[in-house]
Motif scaffolding. Sequence first.
Motif, short mmCIF file in Angstrom:
data_model
loop_
_atom_site.label_atom_id
_atom_site.label_comp_id
_atom_site.label_asym_id
_atom_site.label_seq_id
_atom_site.Cartn_x
_atom_site.Cartn_y
_atom_site.Cartn_z
N THR A 84 45.44 -26.86 32.92
CA THR A 84 45.55 -27.41 34.27
C THR A 84 46.70 -28.42 34.29
O THR A 84 46.67 -29.41 33.55
CB THR A 84 44.25 -28.08 34.73
N SER A 223 47.47 -29.73 41.78
CA SER A 223 47.20 -29.24 40.44
C SER A 223 47.44 -27.73 40.40
O SER A 223 47.34 -27.05 41.42
CB SER A 223 45.75 -29.55 40.02
N VAL A 225 46.63 -24.30 37.81
CA VAL A 225 46.01 -23.75 36.61
C VAL A 225 46.83 -22.56 36.13
O VAL A 225 47.00 -21.58 36.85
CB VAL A 225 44.55 -23.31 36.89
#
Length: 306
Positions: A84, A223, A225
């Motif tokens: 992440t 964020s 991933v």
Amino acid sequence: MLNLNASAFSPDEKNKPGDDKKSKAKREDTTKMVMNLEPIADLEGEETDTTEISFPSHDLYASWDTNTAHPYNFSESFKEDSVTIILTQGEDNCFVLPYKGGLTSLFGWRKYRPHYGTDIDLETGDSVLACFDGMVRVAKYYRGYGNCVIIRHKNGLETVYGHMSKLLVESGQELSAGTLIGLGGNTGHSYGSHLHFEIRYLGQALDTQDFIDYEKGDLKSNSFVLRKSDVTSKYDLRALHTRHKNDLMARKYGSRYPAKGGVYRVRSGDTLGAIAKRSGTSIKSLCKKNGLRPTSTLRIGQRLKI
């Protein structure tokens, strides 16, 4: 014939990065960036030598190479199944779009080669900005990129800005998001003024549109991933080539041959091999999904799960 076992290369470079082994062997150790800073006092009042300051994301990257655009081996460096990436945090100066313009070419396959960036339309002389806080790693004329700036960021990403007419920063310079780094242009392997913009992680190019909403000029999320499976299915050389072949097949045959997950109605002259090839699957997979054998006779009108 495309050799998919070859190392992936930048779409704007005529030579694959990392091939210049002899020149790399002669390079000085650049794992530390030397900065001329005044000593600061530690907790006990003694002066601490801070002349050697670690480069950004030093815990992730093992080197600081100011000569080569992409000196990393992603498959060897990326040990986790996923990571992440927090894009902005703390005292970071958020995110700034490098240039607000129309997109003229996207991440994917283009003219027999992968295109690992997003091309943004601009005029020669327009201002190009750094998108995150970071430190300039490369600032020079570099092969197909032309006048190029590569910035290492605190979030572990590196951003690439190519084809500029003038560079306004230098290697080792620390800067904030929104800092003017150069002027748009048409240098290197380029046809018409535009900014070639890339986002990379440990050398692996990622689709900038997975990070950025270009219409709003902002990040889609704070964020991101990154999964190892995403690289093999979407981002690397083999994935781009497979997607390109599927797109060509879809344009050629239209909706007659659906992609995986669809249903196909058998027509006169169809064979398992032809259906599998044009649907981007295999005879073995068709047989397994439909309870058939490779020698099974197809009936006109028969429905097959793809």
